[in-house]
Write a protein that holds these residues in place. Structure first.
Motif, PDB file in Angstrom:
ATOM      1  N   LEU A  55       0.799  -1.046  -0.598  1.00  0.00           N
ATOM      2  CA  LEU A  55       0.341  -0.126   0.348  1.00  0.00           C
ATOM      3  C   LEU A  55       0.856   1.316   0.176  1.00  0.00           C
ATOM      4  O   LEU A  55       1.682   1.270   0.825  1.00  0.00           O
ATOM      5  N   LEU A  56       0.566   1.754  -0.815  1.00  0.00           N
ATOM      6  CA  LEU A  56       1.625   3.532  -0.451  1.00  0.00           C
ATOM      7  C   LEU A  56       0.140   4.305  -0.633  1.00  0.00           C
ATOM      8  O   LEU A  56      -0.439   4.578  -0.560  1.00  0.00           O
ATOM      9  N   VAL A  57       0.694   5.375   0.664  1.00  0.00           N
ATOM     10  CA  VAL A  57       0.615   5.917   1.114  1.00  0.00           C
ATOM     11  C   VAL A  57       1.158   7.634   0.487  1.00  0.00           C
ATOM     12  O   VAL A  57       2.887   7.830   0.781  1.00  0.00           O
ATOM     13  N   PHE A  58       0.600   8.264   0.497  1.00  0.00           N
ATOM     14  CA  PHE A  58       0.652   9.816  -0.136  1.00  0.00           C
ATOM     15  C   PHE A  58      -0.180  10.800   1.162  1.00  0.00           C
ATOM     16  O   PHE A  58      -0.979  10.657   1.700  1.00  0.00           O
ATOM     17  N   ASN A  59       1.046  12.331   0.996  1.00  0.00           N
ATOM     18  CA  ASN A  59       0.075  13.362   1.449  1.00  0.00           C
ATOM     19  C   ASN A  59      -0.519  14.146   0.307  1.00  0.00           C
ATOM     20  O   ASN A  59       0.656  14.820  -0.540  1.00  0.00           O
ATOM     21  N   ASP A  60      -1.555  14.624   0.687  1.00  0.00           N
ATOM     22  CA  ASP A  60      -2.262  15.316  -0.272  1.00  0.00           C
ATOM     23  C   ASP A  60      -2.781  16.350   0.026  1.00  0.00           C
ATOM     24  O   ASP A  60      -3.195  17.538  -0.233  1.00  0.00           O
ATOM     25  N   THR A 163       1.805  18.589  -5.814  1.00  0.00           N
ATOM     26  CA  THR A 163       1.450  17.257  -6.704  1.00  0.00           C
ATOM     27  C   THR A 163       0.476  17.290  -7.459  1.00  0.00           C
ATOM     28  O   THR A 163      -0.333  18.224  -7.476  1.00  0.00           O
ATOM     29  N   VAL A 164       0.466  16.178  -8.392  1.00  0.00           N
ATOM     30  CA  VAL A 164      -0.459  16.053  -9.212  1.00  0.00           C
ATOM     31  C   VAL A 164      -2.702  15.705  -7.951  1.00  0.00           C
ATOM     32  O   VAL A 164      -3.521  15.766  -9.258  1.00  0.00           O
ATOM     33  N   PHE A 165      -1.864  15.014  -7.433  1.00  0.00           N
ATOM     34  CA  PHE A 165      -3.165  14.326  -6.813  1.00  0.00           C
ATOM     35  C   PHE A 165      -2.721  15.852  -5.338  1.00  0.00           C
ATOM     36  O   PHE A 165      -3.915  15.179  -4.152  1.00  0.00           O
ATOM     37  N   ALA A 166      -2.857  16.511  -4.860  1.00  0.00           N
ATOM     38  CA  ALA A 166      -2.652  17.651  -4.053  1.00  0.00           C
ATOM     39  C   ALA A 166      -4.598  18.241  -3.920  1.00  0.00           C
ATOM     40  O   ALA A 166      -4.801  18.668  -4.624  1.00  0.00           O
ATOM     41  N   ARG A 167      -4.855  17.924  -2.967  1.00  0.00           N
ATOM     42  CA  ARG A 167      -5.900  18.444  -2.598  1.00  0.00           C
ATOM     43  C   ARG A 167      -6.247  19.187  -1.480  1.00  0.00           C
ATOM     44  O   ARG A 167      -7.626  20.058  -1.862  1.00  0.00           O
ATOM     45  N   LYS A 168      -5.850  19.609   0.010  1.00  0.00           N
ATOM     46  CA  LYS A 168      -6.335  20.568   0.788  1.00  0.00           C
ATOM     47  C   LYS A 168      -5.032  21.623   0.860  1.00  0.00           C
ATOM     48  O   LYS A 168      -3.651  20.644   1.193  1.00  0.00           O
ATOM     49  N   SER A 169      -5.351  22.888   1.120  1.00  0.00           N
ATOM     50  CA  SER A 169      -4.630  23.686   0.937  1.00  0.00           C
ATOM     51  C   SER A 169      -4.083  24.015   2.463  1.00  0.00           C
ATOM     52  O   SER A 169      -4.867  24.083   3.495  1.00  0.00           O
ATOM     53  N   GLY A 170      -3.009  24.098   1.896  1.00  0.00           N
ATOM     54  CA  GLY A 170      -2.394  24.965   3.592  1.00  0.00           C
ATOM     55  C   GLY A 170      -0.581  24.558   3.741  1.00  0.00           C
ATOM     56  O   GLY A 170      -0.067  24.912   5.102  1.00  0.00           O
ATOM     57  N   ALA A 171      -0.172  23.509   3.147  1.00  0.00           N
ATOM     58  CA  ALA A 171       1.117  23.584   2.780  1.00  0.00           C
ATOM     59  C   ALA A 171       1.875  24.458   2.290  1.00  0.00           C
ATOM     60  O   ALA A 171       1.432  25.813   1.697  1.00  0.00           O
ATOM     61  N   VAL A 172       3.525  25.047   3.115  1.00  0.00           N
ATOM     62  CA  VAL A 172       4.046  26.179   2.297  1.00  0.00           C
ATOM     63  C   VAL A 172       5.524  25.291   1.622  1.00  0.00           C
ATOM     64  O   VAL A 172       6.308  26.096   1.808  1.00  0.00           O
ATOM     65  N   ALA A 177       8.641  14.077  -2.685  1.00  0.00           N
ATOM     66  CA  ALA A 177       9.173  12.607  -3.209  1.00  0.00           C
ATOM     67  C   ALA A 177       7.424  12.268  -3.637  1.00  0.00           C
ATOM     68  O   ALA A 177       7.371  12.039  -4.384  1.00  0.00           O
ATOM     69  N   GLY A 178       6.305  13.034  -3.755  1.00  0.00           N
ATOM     70  CA  GLY A 178       4.657  12.644  -4.713  1.00  0.00           C
ATOM     71  C   GLY A 178       4.979  14.034  -5.766  1.00  0.00           C
ATOM     72  O   GLY A 178       4.359  13.754  -6.223  1.00  0.00           O
ATOM     73  N   LEU A 179       5.936  14.394  -5.541  1.00  0.00           N
ATOM     74  CA  LEU A 179       6.312  15.489  -6.990  1.00  0.00           C
ATOM     75  C   LEU A 179       6.247  14.059  -8.406  1.00  0.00           C
ATOM     76  O   LEU A 179       6.636  14.338 -10.033  1.00  0.00           O
TER      77      LEU A 179
END
Length: 356
Positions: A55-60, A163-172, A177-179
């Motif tokens: 199972l791969l786990v990503f940060n969205d 990332t192509v799966f970015a969904r929830k705004s909040g990071a700076v 690794a997801g790029l």
């Protein structure tokens, strides 16, 4: 251990200033912590290292265009970099100016907005904005490229430093690794029967702050907000029950899952405490050599700055000497380093690499 135990010398020309033309066209250095053996691969080879039980786990998390320039009441220039939003109109920020901000001071911002300084939290400033912070920055802010990218942000960075799966705004800062993952990568993973899940950790600008103390036990991590949902916890527990591996895509995912594992729900019965529980809240988890991993069985990660907490986390996973030897090989083989650079696939001591 000491901070300087994690030093290495990197030629400046190996610091990637721009991404590859195609996301998945980067290189991949596979490092087996059990033997110290490494293999030079292409990132597109990643599915061959996995099995359908993994199972791969990503940060969205989604990167906010978090850097903005304004004027103080004195007329002096100020640069504001979001650390994290506290409410729709208040935020903790880094502020750079010839003189700092005093309580009550106002800053004029592009588009007619203003911000008022409320108080300080250590090196950070708490500001109250006249408009909702995150929507405002989406329009007027610049992408917060890392300090080692020696150029101004370009229009293409709004898409490629995301990332192509970015969904929830909040990071700076991007979970880098997801790029490397694109539509072709996900199609290959799906064809191989490899599942995935998501966590959210809003990466703060503190991720680029150097470790300033020599003794690692004295270092205090910046706080970041994370969420591990019930569905993701369930997918992870199912993967382990089936004999599969949980593979973290990035150190932010590692910290998310290990934070959740260290804080099981207080109401959970004893048997349930052996399973991962959902978690929502802050983390200051600093993983360093000697620490144990409860959840993560392998990880995809980029190359990290010398003497950084991210390098120390990876050293905890595969061993310091093994990791630094692999970095020496990567430098000799001219891998591209840091956010827009190449990737590694790490398996820890005592593990067995999957795939053919």
């Amino acid at each position: 251990m000491q901070r300087t135990d994690f030093h290495y010398d990197l030629p400046p020309d190996l610091v990637a200033q721009r991404p590859t033309e195609v996301r998945s066209a980067s290189r991949l250095l596979a490092l087996d912590g059990a033997s110290g053996a490494h293999r030079d691969l292409a990132f597109r080879d990643l599915p061959s290292l996995l099995t359908p039980r993994d199972l791969l786990v990503f940060n969205d998390t989604r990167v906010v265009p978090a850097r903005i320039h304004g004027l103080k009441e004195s007329g002096g220039k100020i640069e504001i970099l979001l650390e994290r939003a506290l409410s729709p109109t208040t935020a903790l920020v880094h502020a750079r100016a010839s003189k700092g901000l005093k309580a009550g001071a106002r800053v004029s911002l592009p588009g007619g907005a203003t911000a008022r300084m409320l108080d300080r939290e250590g090196e950070l400033f708490r500001l109250e904005f006249s408009v909702p912070v995150l929507p405002y920055l989406e329009i007027h802010g610049d992408m917060p490229l890392p300090p080692y990218v020696d150029r101004a942000p370009e229009p293409a960075d709004r898409e490629r430093y995301q990332t192509v799966f970015a969904r929830k705004s909040g990071a700076v800062a991007a979970p880098t690794a997801g790029l490397h993952f694109d539509a072709d990568t996900f199609a290959a993973l799906e064809a191989g029967g490899i599942k995935h899940a998501f966590v959210t950790l809003h990466v703060g600008a503190g991720t680029f702050q150097p470790v300033r103390v020599e003794a690692l036990e004295r270092h205090v991590m910046h706080e970041e907000y994370l969420e591990v949902s019930e569905s993701t916890a369930g997918a992870i527990n199912a993967a382990h029950a089936a004999g599969g591996r949980v593979i973290a895509v990035g150190t932010t995912v590692v910290r998310s899952l290990e934070t959740a594992a260290a804080r099981p729900a207080a109401s959970a019965p004893p048997a349930a405490r052996q399973r991962l529980q959902s978690y929502k809240g802050g983390t200051r988890l600093f993983i360093k050599p000697g620490d144990k991993f409860r959840i993560v069985d392998a990880m995809v990660t980029n190359f990290h700055l010398p003497e950084s907490t991210l390098l120390m986390l990876c050293a905890a996973f595969v061993g310091r000497e093994t990791l630094l030897a692999a970095y020496a090989h990567a430098i000799a083989a001219r891998y591209r380093f840091f956010s827009y650079g190449d990737a590694m696939f790490l398996t820890p001591v005592g593990s067995v690499q999957g795939g053919a």
